[in-house]
Design a protein around this motif. Structure first.
Motif, PDB file in Angstrom:
ATOM      1  N   ALA A  86     -25.573  46.151  77.161  1.00  0.00           N
ATOM      2  CA  ALA A  86     -26.073  45.935  76.081  1.00  0.00           C
ATOM      3  C   ALA A  86     -24.565  46.204  75.599  1.00  0.00           C
ATOM      4  N   ASP A  87     -23.804  47.144  75.409  1.00  0.00           N
ATOM      5  CA  ASP A  87     -22.730  47.413  74.377  1.00  0.00           C
ATOM      6  C   ASP A  87     -21.955  45.755  74.220  1.00  0.00           C
ATOM      7  N   VAL A  88     -22.210  45.826  76.086  1.00  0.00           N
ATOM      8  CA  VAL A  88     -20.920  44.299  75.970  1.00  0.00           C
ATOM      9  C   VAL A  88     -21.560  43.221  75.245  1.00  0.00           C
ATOM     10  N   SER A  89     -22.874  43.532  74.929  1.00  0.00           N
ATOM     11  CA  SER A  89     -23.533  42.183  74.627  1.00  0.00           C
ATOM     12  C   SER A  89     -22.930  42.083  73.214  1.00  0.00           C
ATOM     13  N   GLN A  90     -23.075  43.839  72.251  1.00  0.00           N
ATOM     14  CA  GLN A  90     -22.597  44.195  70.450  1.00  0.00           C
ATOM     15  C   GLN A  90     -21.193  42.876  70.701  1.00  0.00           C
ATOM     16  N   VAL A  91     -20.729  43.429  71.219  1.00  0.00           N
ATOM     17  CA  VAL A  91     -19.390  43.120  71.296  1.00  0.00           C
ATOM     18  C   VAL A  91     -19.216  41.268  72.114  1.00  0.00           C
ATOM     19  N   ARG A  92     -19.862  41.049  72.527  1.00  0.00           N
ATOM     20  CA  ARG A  92     -19.972  39.283  72.786  1.00  0.00           C
ATOM     21  C   ARG A  92     -20.921  38.965  71.247  1.00  0.00           C
ATOM     22  N   ALA A  93     -20.861  39.314  70.860  1.00  0.00           N
ATOM     23  CA  ALA A  93     -21.676  38.709  69.765  1.00  0.00           C
ATOM     24  C   ALA A  93     -20.435  38.564  68.338  1.00  0.00           C
ATOM     25  N   GLU A  94     -19.671  39.214  68.968  1.00  0.00           N
ATOM     26  CA  GLU A  94     -18.684  38.817  67.582  1.00  0.00           C
ATOM     27  C   GLU A  94     -17.749  38.193  68.419  1.00  0.00           C
ATOM     28  N   ILE A  95     -17.580  37.706  69.746  1.00  0.00           N
ATOM     29  CA  ILE A  95     -16.749  37.195  69.924  1.00  0.00           C
ATOM     30  C   ILE A  95     -16.735  36.023  69.964  1.00  0.00           C
ATOM     31  N   ASP A  96     -18.419  35.448  70.811  1.00  0.00           N
ATOM     32  CA  ASP A  96     -19.015  33.911  70.853  1.00  0.00           C
ATOM     33  C   ASP A  96     -19.241  33.904  68.837  1.00  0.00           C
ATOM     34  N   ALA A  97     -19.744  34.818  68.259  1.00  0.00           N
ATOM     35  CA  ALA A  97     -19.899  33.724  67.043  1.00  0.00           C
ATOM     36  C   ALA A  97     -18.290  33.591  66.237  1.00  0.00           C
ATOM     37  N   LEU A  98     -17.445  33.860  66.394  1.00  0.00           N
ATOM     38  CA  LEU A  98     -15.979  33.252  65.804  1.00  0.00           C
ATOM     39  C   LEU A  98     -15.684  31.816  66.746  1.00  0.00           C
ATOM     40  N   ALA A  99     -15.701  32.544  68.342  1.00  0.00           N
ATOM     41  CA  ALA A  99     -15.662  31.229  68.868  1.00  0.00           C
ATOM     42  C   ALA A  99     -16.717  29.185  68.778  1.00  0.00           C
ATOM     43  N   ALA A 204     -25.155  31.570  68.165  1.00  0.00           N
ATOM     44  CA  ALA A 204     -23.793  32.899  69.007  1.00  0.00           C
ATOM     45  C   ALA A 204     -24.422  34.008  68.478  1.00  0.00           C
ATOM     46  N   ARG A 205     -24.359  34.384  67.493  1.00  0.00           N
ATOM     47  CA  ARG A 205     -24.320  36.014  67.572  1.00  0.00           C
ATOM     48  C   ARG A 205     -26.121  36.407  67.619  1.00  0.00           C
ATOM     49  N   ARG A 206     -26.705  35.439  66.296  1.00  0.00           N
ATOM     50  CA  ARG A 206     -28.488  35.848  67.054  1.00  0.00           C
ATOM     51  C   ARG A 206     -28.444  36.375  68.589  1.00  0.00           C
ATOM     52  N   GLN A 208     -27.323  36.669  71.306  1.00  0.00           N
ATOM     53  CA  GLN A 208     -25.979  37.905  72.440  1.00  0.00           C
ATOM     54  C   GLN A 208     -27.175  39.120  71.309  1.00  0.00           C
ATOM     55  N   LEU A 209     -27.140  38.979  70.237  1.00  0.00           N
ATOM     56  CA  LEU A 209     -28.197  40.149  70.113  1.00  0.00           C
ATOM     57  C   LEU A 209     -29.484  39.946  70.577  1.00  0.00           C
ATOM     58  N   HIS A 210     -29.575  39.224  71.091  1.00  0.00           N
ATOM     59  CA  HIS A 210     -31.684  39.051  71.533  1.00  0.00           C
ATOM     60  C   HIS A 210     -31.348  39.610  73.404  1.00  0.00           C
ATOM     61  N   VAL A 211     -29.766  39.441  73.772  1.00  0.00           N
ATOM     62  CA  VAL A 211     -29.474  39.839  75.156  1.00  0.00           C
ATOM     63  C   VAL A 211     -29.449  41.477  74.861  1.00  0.00           C
ATOM     64  N   ARG A 212     -28.732  41.997  73.089  1.00  0.00           N
ATOM     65  CA  ARG A 212     -28.485  43.314  73.730  1.00  0.00           C
ATOM     66  C   ARG A 212     -30.153  43.835  73.489  1.00  0.00           C
ATOM     67  N   SER A 213     -31.076  43.655  72.798  1.00  0.00           N
ATOM     68  CA  SER A 213     -31.830  44.287  72.485  1.00  0.00           C
ATOM     69  C   SER A 213     -32.557  43.817  73.744  1.00  0.00           C
ATOM     70  N   LEU A 214     -32.762  42.913  74.498  1.00  0.00           N
ATOM     71  CA  LEU A 214     -33.682  43.000  76.516  1.00  0.00           C
ATOM     72  C   LEU A 214     -32.057  44.259  76.751  1.00  0.00           C
ATOM     73  N   MET A 215     -31.283  44.106  77.386  1.00  0.00           N
ATOM     74  CA  MET A 215     -31.259  45.118  77.333  1.00  0.00           C
ATOM     75  C   MET A 215     -31.160  46.970  77.512  1.00  0.00           C
ATOM     76  N   LEU A 216     -30.977  47.463  75.627  1.00  0.00           N
ATOM     77  CA  LEU A 216     -31.778  48.345  75.404  1.00  0.00           C
ATOM     78  C   LEU A 216     -32.873  48.608  75.843  1.00  0.00           C
ATOM     79  N   SER A 217     -33.995  47.603  75.287  1.00  0.00           N
ATOM     80  CA  SER A 217     -35.111  47.877  76.456  1.00  0.00           C
ATOM     81  C   SER A 217     -35.282  48.665  77.635  1.00  0.00           C
ATOM     82  N   ARG A 218     -33.897  47.816  78.667  1.00  0.00           N
ATOM     83  CA  ARG A 218     -34.244  47.835  79.650  1.00  0.00           C
ATOM     84  C   ARG A 218     -33.052  49.204  80.121  1.00  0.00           C
TER      85      ARG A 218
END
Length: 233
Positions: A86-99, A204-206, A208-218
């Motif tokens: 989940a932490d990685v996905s939070q970082v990826r949200a910004e990386i993927d958004a910029l990309a 792109a940000r949404r 990865q944050l969706h992925v993060r939400s899923l992982m936080l639930s897990r």
């Protein structure tokens, strides 16, 4: 024959990178299970390499948390926790958004066609239950966008985190319906091809944050299971 540096036969690819990719593939496909030992000598012998590139590859995997290294017990496969992912996905949200923002005005017709094919492949392979193939298409989709951004530093950062993206899908796909998450790739692609840099970044940000939400639930489920186990022990 053994070698420990770049090889012309590999197009200049470092042997350690080849080993790292192979070990990751084996983890994703279940050849190496969590907790299982990866024997440096055996892998070097299998590949026909010296132990040096194998050792370097395992150290690199240990640095990103996929492998653990012990002085006496050697290298073992480590499955990152849902919270780590989940932490990685939070970082990826910004990386993927910029990309996505940078790539929106730079995508070639050939890259767009490949991205479209990758989205279709993700959905087809998900329907077939071929989870490793879904992971490959997912990572390649985001990788192409990062590469199209033209920002080398961004690309290097993405490559450091890509193994976690593959781990996320491997960890999650068998147990959770991720069809809607995969469809989000089409939203990203639509904004990229508009081109709409801001819209592509937001999509792109949404995602990865969706992925993060899923992982936080897990992660919450993991914590509950651990608590229950502690109470019964």
């Amino acid at each position: 024959m053994t070698a420990s540096g770049p090889s012309p036969d590999l197009g200049g690819e470092l042997l350690s990178d080849k080993v790292k990719r192979l070990v990751l593939d084996r983890i994703i496909h279940g050849h190496y299970k969590p907790g299982e030992r990866v024997v440096e000598f055996q892998l070097a012998k299998e590949l026909g390499f010296s132990q040096s590139p194998v050792r370097d590859a395992l150290r690199e995997l240990a640095a990103i948390g996929v492998i653990t290294m012990h002085p006496r017990r050697g290298a073992r496969v480590r499955m990152p926790s849902a919270k780590e992912l989940a932490d990685v996905s939070q970082v990826r949200a910004e990386i993927d958004a910029l990309a996505a923002r940078l790539a929106a005005d730079r995508l070639s017709a050939a890259t767009v066609a490949t991205l479209e094919e990758l989205v279709d492949r993700m959905l087809d392979r998900l329907a077939d239950g071929d989870f490793p193939a879904v992971t490959e298409a997912d990572v390649r989709f985001h990788q192409l966008i990062v590469q199209a951004s033209g920002n080398r530093a961004l690309e290097q950062t993405f490559e450091q985190l890509a193994p976690f993206a593959r781990t996320f899908l491997t960890l999650t796909l068998p147990d959770v319906d991720v069809h809607e998450i995969l469809l989000e790739h089409r939203e990203i692609l639509t904004a990229l091809t508009a081109p709409d840099p801001d819209g592509a970044a937001d999509a792109a940000r949404r995602h990865q944050l969706h992925v993060r939400s899923l992982m936080l639930s897990r992660a919450a489920t993991e914590d509950g299971d651990q608590l229950a186990a502690a109470r019964t022990s």
